[in-house]
Every structure is written in C-alpha cells, then in structure tokens.
Design an enzyme around this catalytic site. Structure first.
Site, PDB file in Angstrom:
ATOM      1  N   ILE A  12       0.841  -1.207   0.000  1.00 23.44           N
ATOM      2  CA  ILE A  12       0.000   0.000   0.000  1.00 23.44           C
ATOM      3  C   ILE A  12       0.874   1.255   0.000  1.00 23.44           C
ATOM      4  O   ILE A  12       0.601   2.221  -0.721  1.00 23.44           O
ATOM      5  CB  ILE A  12      -0.989  -0.019   1.190  1.00 23.44           C
ATOM      6  CG1 ILE A  12      -1.822  -1.318   1.121  1.00 23.44           C
ATOM      7  CG2 ILE A  12      -1.908   1.204   1.155  1.00 23.44           C
ATOM      8  CD1 ILE A  12      -2.731  -1.551   2.291  1.00 23.44           C
ATOM      9  N   ASN A  32      12.719  -0.680   5.988  1.00 27.17           N
ATOM     10  CA  ASN A  32      13.860  -1.586   6.256  1.00 27.17           C
ATOM     11  C   ASN A  32      13.949  -2.721   5.235  1.00 27.17           C
ATOM     12  O   ASN A  32      14.798  -3.600   5.353  1.00 27.17           O
ATOM     13  CB  ASN A  32      13.806  -2.128   7.686  1.00 27.17           C
ATOM     14  CG  ASN A  32      12.614  -3.039   7.918  1.00 27.17           C
ATOM     15  OD1 ASN A  32      11.876  -3.370   6.988  1.00 27.17           O
ATOM     16  ND2 ASN A  32      12.434  -3.470   9.159  1.00 27.17           N
ATOM     17  N   ALA A  73       4.280   0.593   7.839  1.00 25.40           N
ATOM     18  CA  ALA A  73       5.221  -0.518   8.062  1.00 25.40           C
ATOM     19  C   ALA A  73       4.788  -1.422   9.205  1.00 25.40           C
ATOM     20  O   ALA A  73       5.270  -1.285  10.329  1.00 25.40           O
ATOM     21  CB  ALA A  73       6.609   0.061   8.350  1.00 25.40           C
ATOM     22  N   TYR A 140      -2.255  -9.525  16.240  1.00 23.54           N
ATOM     23  CA  TYR A 140      -2.183  -8.532  15.157  1.00 23.54           C
ATOM     24  C   TYR A 140      -3.171  -7.397  15.429  1.00 23.54           C
ATOM     25  O   TYR A 140      -2.804  -6.224  15.493  1.00 23.54           O
ATOM     26  CB  TYR A 140      -2.473  -9.198  13.799  1.00 23.54           C
ATOM     27  CG  TYR A 140      -2.739  -8.198  12.709  1.00 23.54           C
ATOM     28  CD1 TYR A 140      -1.737  -7.320  12.297  1.00 23.54           C
ATOM     29  CD2 TYR A 140      -3.994  -8.105  12.097  1.00 23.54           C
ATOM     30  CE1 TYR A 140      -1.985  -6.373  11.306  1.00 23.54           C
ATOM     31  CE2 TYR A 140      -4.236  -7.169  11.111  1.00 23.54           C
ATOM     32  CZ  TYR A 140      -3.236  -6.302  10.719  1.00 23.54           C
ATOM     33  OH  TYR A 140      -3.483  -5.368   9.749  1.00 23.54           O
ATOM     34  N   LYS A 144      -2.483  -3.306  16.720  1.00 21.25           N
ATOM     35  CA  LYS A 144      -2.976  -2.121  16.005  1.00 21.25           C
ATOM     36  C   LYS A 144      -3.897  -1.293  16.899  1.00 21.25           C
ATOM     37  O   LYS A 144      -3.846  -0.058  16.885  1.00 21.25           O
ATOM     38  CB  LYS A 144      -3.744  -2.556  14.756  1.00 21.25           C
ATOM     39  CG  LYS A 144      -2.875  -3.149  13.678  1.00 21.25           C
ATOM     40  CD  LYS A 144      -2.166  -2.039  12.935  1.00 21.25           C
ATOM     41  CE  LYS A 144      -1.477  -2.562  11.693  1.00 21.25           C
ATOM     42  NZ  LYS A 144      -1.000  -1.496  10.830  1.00 21.25           N
ATOM     43  N   ALA A 205      -7.301 -22.818  -2.140  1.00 20.79           N
ATOM     44  CA  ALA A 205      -7.987 -23.477  -1.021  1.00 20.79           C
ATOM     45  C   ALA A 205      -9.093 -22.560  -0.520  1.00 20.79           C
ATOM     46  O   ALA A 205      -8.883 -21.353  -0.374  1.00 20.79           O
ATOM     47  CB  ALA A 205      -7.000 -23.736   0.101  1.00 20.79           C
ATOM     48  N   GLY A 283      -9.656 -17.785  13.571  1.00 22.89           N
ATOM     49  CA  GLY A 283      -9.770 -16.335  13.743  1.00 22.89           C
ATOM     50  C   GLY A 283     -10.471 -15.609  12.608  1.00 22.89           C
ATOM     51  O   GLY A 283     -10.488 -14.387  12.584  1.00 22.89           O
ATOM     52  N   ASP A 284     -11.045 -16.337  11.644  1.00 24.55           N
ATOM     53  CA  ASP A 284     -11.759 -15.682  10.545  1.00 24.55           C
ATOM     54  C   ASP A 284     -13.235 -15.463  10.907  1.00 24.55           C
ATOM     55  O   ASP A 284     -13.991 -16.420  11.009  1.00 24.55           O
ATOM     56  CB  ASP A 284     -11.744 -16.582   9.288  1.00 24.55           C
ATOM     57  CG  ASP A 284     -10.590 -16.269   8.356  1.00 24.55           C
ATOM     58  OD1 ASP A 284      -9.998 -15.186   8.489  1.00 24.55           O
ATOM     59  OD2 ASP A 284     -10.303 -17.122   7.498  1.00 24.55           O
TER      60      ASP A 284
HETATM   61  N1  UDP Z   1      -9.143 -17.299   2.071  1.00 25.55           N
HETATM   62  C1  UDP Z   1      -9.330 -18.536   1.480  1.00 25.55           C
HETATM   63  N2  UDP Z   1      -8.267 -19.134   0.867  1.00 25.55           N
HETATM   64  C2  UDP Z   1      -7.023 -18.570   0.821  1.00 25.55           C
HETATM   65  C3  UDP Z   1      -6.838 -17.285   1.422  1.00 25.55           C
HETATM   66  C4  UDP Z   1      -7.928 -16.687   2.042  1.00 25.55           C
HETATM   67  O1  UDP Z   1     -10.420 -19.100   1.500  1.00 25.55           O
HETATM   68  O2  UDP Z   1      -6.094 -19.176   0.275  1.00 25.55           O
HETATM   69  C5  UDP Z   1     -10.295 -16.629   2.707  1.00 25.55           C
HETATM   70  C6  UDP Z   1     -10.059 -16.262   4.162  1.00 25.55           C
HETATM   71  O3  UDP Z   1     -10.428 -17.357   5.002  1.00 25.55           O
HETATM   72  C7  UDP Z   1     -10.973 -15.052   4.322  1.00 25.55           C
HETATM   73  C8  UDP Z   1     -10.954 -14.399   2.935  1.00 25.55           C
HETATM   74  O4  UDP Z   1     -10.498 -15.410   2.041  1.00 25.55           O
HETATM   75  O5  UDP Z   1     -12.293 -15.457   4.599  1.00 25.55           O
HETATM   76  C9  UDP Z   1     -10.047 -13.216   2.848  1.00 25.55           C
HETATM   77  O6  UDP Z   1      -8.788 -13.578   3.390  1.00 25.55           O
HETATM   78  P1  UDP Z   1      -7.503 -12.670   3.265  1.00 25.55           P
HETATM   79  O7  UDP Z   1      -6.359 -13.426   3.897  1.00 25.55           O
HETATM   80  O8  UDP Z   1      -7.331 -12.244   1.848  1.00 25.55           O
HETATM   81  O9  UDP Z   1      -7.837 -11.367   4.107  1.00 25.55           O
HETATM   82  P2  UDP Z   1      -8.348 -11.190   5.639  1.00 25.55           P
HETATM   83  O10 UDP Z   1      -9.849 -11.143   5.565  1.00 25.55           O
HETATM   84  O11 UDP Z   1      -7.824 -12.313   6.452  1.00 25.55           O
HETATM   85  O12 UDP Z   1      -7.758  -9.872   6.010  1.00 25.55           O
END
Ligand code: UDP
Length: 325
Positions: A12, A32, A73, A140, A144, A205, A283-284
């Site tokens: 970004i 860095n 950063a 994370y 923040k 995946a 954590g999603d």
């Molecule tokens: N995701 C997925 N397969 C991948 C990478 C991400 O299904 O190989 C899913 C992830 O579980 C989330 C969404 O895509 O629901 C967006 O993930 P990303 O890591 O891009 O961003 P985040 O929402 O974690 O900031």
C-alpha cells in the site's frame, strides 16, 4: 508538502508514494526492506532504515522537516501473530512508539496511521461503523488497537494529531500497471486465486464452506488500493484543515464471498481455477463489511475503482505482467 512515508516500499505504501508525487508532494520513504522492495519506490528519496533503530530515527528527523508522517510498516499475518506475538508487539506497537516519540521530539504534528478492521474482532453487527466495539481477537489486531489508544494519549499529552484509517480488505493493483501486491509468503485471497489462474499454483484453497453465509464461505469487503490511498490524501488535508484527530473505516460497504471472488476471477481471466475445500482458518469472522459513511461525509471520499471486477482486473494485469518473466 514534505511527507515521510514509513513502509513506502510495501504494497500500500508504494501506491501511496506514487499518488503523493502525482499530487505534487515531496516524499521521503523510510523502509527496512524486510517486506518491501526497493524497486517499488517509484518516486522521492529512499532511506533504508529501521524504526527499532533510534539513532537512524534521530538522523532522519534531523535531516528533513516533515509536514506529516504516514505509517504503513507493519506485519499483517494474523496466524503468525498468534504463533509469535512478540514479533507483532515489537514491530507494530513498540516501533510505532519510537516513531511517535521522534515526531514529538521534532515537533511534527500530523500522523496518518494504517489501522485495520481486525481491531473490531468478531462483529457484533454489520456493516461495521467506527463506534462498533473494539475487541480484537488476535495479537495482530491488538497491536494495532494499542497504537490507536496510544495515539489518543499522545494527542492529549503532546497535541499529536492523527487519523487512523481502518482498512477492510485492501486489494487490486495500480491501474497503470506500475505496482502491485508482492507479499512473500502471499496469504491474501485475490493474489492467490490469480496465481491459481496463471498456473503458478495448482488450486485455491477455500478455508471453510460451512459459515453462516449465503454460500457457506466467508464474506469480505474488498477495497481497491488506490481508493485507499485517495482516502489518505483526503485524511491528511482534513487533518491539516481541522486540526482534529479522527478515525475512519474504509471499505466499499459491499460484501463478496470467497466463492464469488473465485467466480469473478474465472470471468475476468477466462481461466480455469481449481478449488479445494479446506478447514476453517482460525480467527476468521464469517462476515466483515465496512460502514464507510463517516469517510464519505467528513472526508468526501468516494471509492471509484472498487467494483470486484476492476479490483481483479488490475490485480490480474499485475500478476501477468510482473510474474510472467
Ligand atoms: N481465504 C481462502 N483461501 C485462501 C486465502 C484466504 O479461502 O487461500 C479466505 C479467508 O479465510 C478469508 C478471505 O479469504 O475469509 C479473505 O482472506 P484474506 O487473507 O485475503 O484477508 P483477511 O480477511 O484475512 O484480512
């Protein structure tokens, strides 16, 4: 203006450097290169340096007079932050404190901070506005949120004025094809889907297909990186005009599921994209969508490149041009 861009060699930050120069500002990039690339800094002065190094910071702030600082950063991988929290608290929090202390010492009073939707944790309602409870669920997000809290305290104590911009899912690439996403390892959905389209990986995946969403996959708010950068410029103008600290959620307010992203990528690229279903990623949250009304009203921000097709088209352009040689 003369603007210091910390992390200007990253995804970004490098787009921000380009936008600021086009807008006629002078930029100094301090990075860095732990994650960024020297050749992604297309304009301005580049200084290789580390926020952990107080002497380098002192030299930096003594050498130039900055009107404002933008800070890109930080480390961004949620899973890694759970395995190695110290890395996240050290870089994302402690190093940011070093930066703020240098700003205070050198009387630089305007700061734009790259924050994240991860400060909210599991959404209590959606779309998420700025007053939504802040309850991050991983180091994370906590690192923040701690910076956001530190900024409130530094404002009260030192008059350091800041804008926290909470990105939802930054995506896409420079429309002119000069810059794009180059994370290593790549963990983000859109670049990984496009790697599967180009043949750089076998399949994408899907992490979980049993969420409580229309098609069972997670829903996210994808926002074009140049729209995010445009918001930084507006935030800086507003900060200088009003002198008030503020926080904004930045997204399109539209949610797309993982499956919808893959389908859209199939259309844009015309390629076959193989999918494998995997376990949920820890954590999603099921749905993360921004209410960006405050940014629209207060800053006059209007995302203009953020249709999913445009995001994927620019990212595909980058994938094909940058990674094909
Ligand atoms: N995701 C997925 N397969 C991948 C990478 C991400 O299904 O190989 C899913 C992830 O579980 C989330 C969404 O895509 O629901 C967006 O993930 P990303 O890591 O891009 O961003 P985040 O929402 O974690 O900031």
């Amino acid at each position: 203006m003369n603007i210091l861009i910390v992390g200007g060699a990253g995804y970004i930050g490098s787009h921000m450097v380009k936008l600021l120069s086009v807008a006629g500002h002078q930029v100094v990039v301090f990075d860095n290169l732990s994650k960024g690339y020297r050749d992604a800094v297309l304009e301005g002065e580049f200084i290789e340096g580390d926020l952990a190094n107080l002497e380098q910071l002192e030299r930096l702030f003594s050498s130039s007079r900055f009107d404002a600082v933008m800070h890109f950063a930080s480390f961004i991988e949620v899973g890694e932050s759970v395995r190695d929290p110290a890395k996240y608290y050290r870089n994302n929090f402690s190093n940011t404190q070093n930066l703020l202390d240098s700003m205070v010492a050198h009387d630089v009073g305007h700061f734009i901070f790259s924050s994240t939707a991860a400060i909210f944790g599991e959404p209590r309602y959606t779309p998420i506005d700025e007053v939504h409870a802040k309850s991050p669920i991983n180091p994370y997000g906590r690192s923040k949120f701690m910076v956001e809290q530190m900024l409130e305290d530094y404002d009260k104590a030192h008059g350091l004025k800041s804008v926290c911009l909470r990105y939802f899912n930054a995506a896409g690439a420079d429309v002119e094809g000069d810059l794009g996403e180059r994370h290593n390892p790549e963990t983000h959905l859109i670049p990984l889907v496009l790697q599967a389209a180009s043949g750089r990986r076998d399949a994408i995946a899907i992490y979980g297909n049993d969420y409580d969403t229309a098609d069972g996959t997670c829903v996210r708010d994808y926002i074009h990186v140049q729209d995010l950068c445009a918001a930084h410029l507006l935030a800086l103008d507003s900060l200088r005009k009003t002198g008030n600290s503020n926080q904004f959620n930045l997204g399109n307010g539209l949610g797309f599921s993982v499956r919808q992203v893959i389908d859209c990528a199939r259309e844009v690229t015309g390629r076959e994209i193989k999918v494998v279903n995997e376990e949920r990623r820890a954590g999603d949250p099921a749905v993360l969508v921004a209410d960006a009304a405050r940014a629209k009203t207060v800053l006059g921000w209007k995302p203009s490149l953020s249709s999913l097709e445009k995001i994927i088209e620019t990212a595909w352009n980058w994938e094909q041009s940058f990674f094909s040689h």
